[in-house]
Design an enzyme around this catalytic site. Structure first.
Site, PDB file in Angstrom:
ATOM      1  N   ILE A 226      54.468  45.557  -3.821  1.00  0.00           N
ATOM      2  CA  ILE A 226      55.343  46.735  -3.770  1.00  0.00           C
ATOM      3  C   ILE A 226      56.557  46.478  -2.884  1.00  0.00           C
ATOM      4  CG2 ILE A 226      55.500  49.156  -3.058  1.00  0.00           C
ATOM      5  CD1 ILE A 226      52.529  49.438  -3.671  1.00  0.00           C
ATOM      6  N   ARG A 249      43.435  50.332  -4.260  1.00  0.00           N
ATOM      7  CA  ARG A 249      43.616  50.355  -2.813  1.00  0.00           C
ATOM      8  C   ARG A 249      45.069  50.005  -2.481  1.00  0.00           C
ATOM      9  NH1 ARG A 249      39.556  52.761  -3.129  1.00  0.00           N
ATOM     10  NH2 ARG A 249      37.464  52.116  -2.472  1.00  0.00           N
ATOM     11  N   GLU A 350      66.894  41.078  21.852  1.00  0.00           N
ATOM     12  CA  GLU A 350      68.148  41.820  21.964  1.00  0.00           C
ATOM     13  C   GLU A 350      67.966  43.318  21.714  1.00  0.00           C
ATOM     14  OE1 GLU A 350      71.103  40.151  19.452  1.00  0.00           O
ATOM     15  OE2 GLU A 350      71.245  38.262  20.564  1.00  0.00           O
TER      16      GLU A 350
END
Length: 391
Positions: A226, A249, A350
Site C-alpha cells: 500500500i 490483515r 537537524e
C-alpha cells in the site's frame, strides 16, 4: 481448530543430523569405489530409507545397497550419530506443548536406536509420549506406515493430530493417513517442495508449531503493498486461519528500535522530553531510536544513547524486548540499561529538538503510576529495572 497431538519427523525437523549422515554416506560410497559427490548433493540421504536411496540415486542393486547401508552404519554408529545438534528453540517448543497438554510423538525413517540415543544425549526424551522409528533389519517401512503406527500408539484420531516435517515424505505420509501437515523451512526441504506435496501449513519459525497446534496460526497467502515510506511500509495481507477461513490483515513493517534506561550514580534516570507529532504532545521518554538495516541492537543503543544524551556507559546490559503494537505493527523494541556513565556532547539530527533531564528514579516511578508518563517503552524499562535492582 486445536490439535490434540503433534507428530514430528526427526532428521531435519527436531535435530540437525546432516553432518553425520552426509559424512557417513560419503564414507560408504567411497569404500565401494563410487565417485561420491560433494556433501550438498548428498542431502538425498536425509529423510528416506538408506537402502532405497543407495538404489535409486546410485544404481546399486539390492545386495550392494545392503552392503552400503552396513558400511554407512559402521561410521555412523560410532561417530556420525553424535555429529548432530538440536535446532535452537526445539526444547522450549516441546516444553510449551507439554504445558498445553498436547501429546507429542516422533515418526521417523531413522533407526529407533539412533533416535533414542540422540534424545537421551540432548535430554529431551521425556517430552515424547511415543517414539516410532525403524529397526536395523526392517528399515524400508514407508513414512505413511510409520506415521500410522505413531498415531495409533498416541490413540488420537487423524483429524486431531498434525504431522510436522521438513521433506515431502512427511507431507505425503500425512496425506495418506488423512492427517494435516506442517512443512518446516529450517531443515532440508524447500517451500516449493512443501507446496507441491500439499502441506496445509508452511512455517519458518520453530515457535510457529505451537501456534498451529493451538489453532492460532495465520498462514500468509498474498501480500499487497500500500505504502512505502522512509521508515515504515504498509501492506494488506490475505491470510488463511487454521480452520480454512480466509481473512485480511493490515500490517505496518518497521525496522525495530532500541531504548535505554540510563542510571546515574545518584539513581537518576536520563529522560528525554520532546514533542511527539502523532499525539501532538510533549512527553517524557527514555532515550530511544530506530535500528538501521542490519545494525546490531546493542550497538544501535550505544549510538542512540551517545547521540541523544551525549552519554557513554561502562556497563550496558539488556532488559529484554517488547512488542509495542502487536495488533498491526511488527516493530520490536529492545531495551537496555546503562550505568557508570560519562558525558560528552550530544549529536542530534537537524530536525531533532529535545531536552535531557536527570529525573530521580522514585519520581519516574511516581509519574508512571500517576499516568503522567505514558510512553510504553519507558514504563516497561523503568519498572523492569525497578524489579531487577529492587530500587
Amino acid at each position: 481448530m486445536r490439535y490434540s497431538a503433534v507428530i514430528f519427523d526427526f532428521d531435519g525437523t527436531i535435530c540437525d543430523t546432516g553432518e553425520g549422515i552426509l559424512k557417513s554416506a560419503k564414507y560408504a560410497l567411497e569404500a565401494f569405489g563410487y565417485n561420491a559427490p560433494d556433501y550438498e548433493e548428498l542431502t538425498c540421504f536425509i529423510g528416506p530409507p538408506l537402502l532405497i536411496t543407495f538404489q535409486e540415486k546410485f544404481g546399486a542393486d539390492a545386495a550392494r545397497a545392503d552392503e552400503l547401508v552396513k558400511k554407512f552404519r559402521e561410521r555412523y554408529t560410532n561417530k556420525g550419530v553424535f555429529e548432530s545438534k538440536l535446532y535452537d528453540g526445539i526444547k522450549e517448543l516441546l516444553m510449551s506443548l507439554k504445558k498445553d497438554n498436547i501429546k507429542i510423538g516422533i515418526a521417523s525413517s531413522k533407526p529407533q536406536e539412533y533416535i533414542e540415543t540422540l534424545l537421551d544425549h540432548f535430554g529431551i526424551k521425556s517430552y515424547f509420549d511415543v517414539i516410532c522409528g525403524v529397526t536395523f533389519t526392517a528399515d524400508c517401512e514407508s513414512k505413511a506406515s510409520i506415521i500410522a503406527r505413531c498415531q495409533k500408539e498416541l490413540n488420537i484420531a487423524g483429524n486431531e493430530c498434525i504431522m510436522v516435517g521438513d521433506k515431502k515424505y512427511d507431507i505425503e505420509g500425512a496425506k495418506t493417513n488423512l492427517i494435516d501437515s506442517v512443512g518446516v523451512l529450517w531443515g532440508y526441504g524447500t517451500k516449493f517442495e512443501h507446496i507441491e506435496a500439499g502441506a496445509k501449513f508452511i512455517v519458518d519459525k520453530i515457535e510457529d508449531i505451537e501456534s498451529v497446534a493451538l489453532g492460532f496460526y495465520e498462514q500468509t497467502e498474498e501480500v499487497q503493498g500500500i505504502f512505502s515510506g522512509k521508515i515504515i511500509n504498509v501492506h494488506t495481507d490475505k491470510i488463511t486461519l487454521v480452520d480454512g477461513t480466509e481473512a485480511q490483515r493490515e500490517v505496518v513493517d518497521h525496522p525495530g528500535g532500541v531504548a535505554i534506561v540510563g542510571l546515574t550514580e545518584n539513581n537518576e534516570v536520563l529522560m528525554v522530553r520532546q514533542f511527539r507529532y502523532p499525539y501532538k504532545e510533549t512527553i517524557y521518554e527514555i532515550p530511544a531510536g530506530k535500528l538501521e538495516k542490519g545494525e546490531d541492537p546493542r550497538e544501535a543503543a550505544i549510538r542512540e544513547f551517545r547521540e541523544e544524551c551525549g552519554a557513554v556507559a561502562e556497563k550496558f546490559e539488556p532488559l529484554g524486548e517488547i512488542y509495542p503494537t502487536p495488533g498491526y505493527c511488527g516493530e520490536i523494541i529492545r531495551i537496555f540499561y546503562a550505568t557508570d556513565l560519562a558525558f560528552g556532547e550530544q549529536e542530534l539530527d537537524e530536525d531533532e529538538y529535545l531536552e535531557v533531564i536527570k529525573m530521580p528514579f522514585g519520581e519516574c516511578v511516581a509519574k508512571i503510576m500517576s499516568g503522567e508518563i505514558k510512553d510504553a517503552k519507558t514504563i516497561v524499562g523503568i519498572l523492569k529495572l525497578k524489579e531487577l535492582m529492587k530500587l
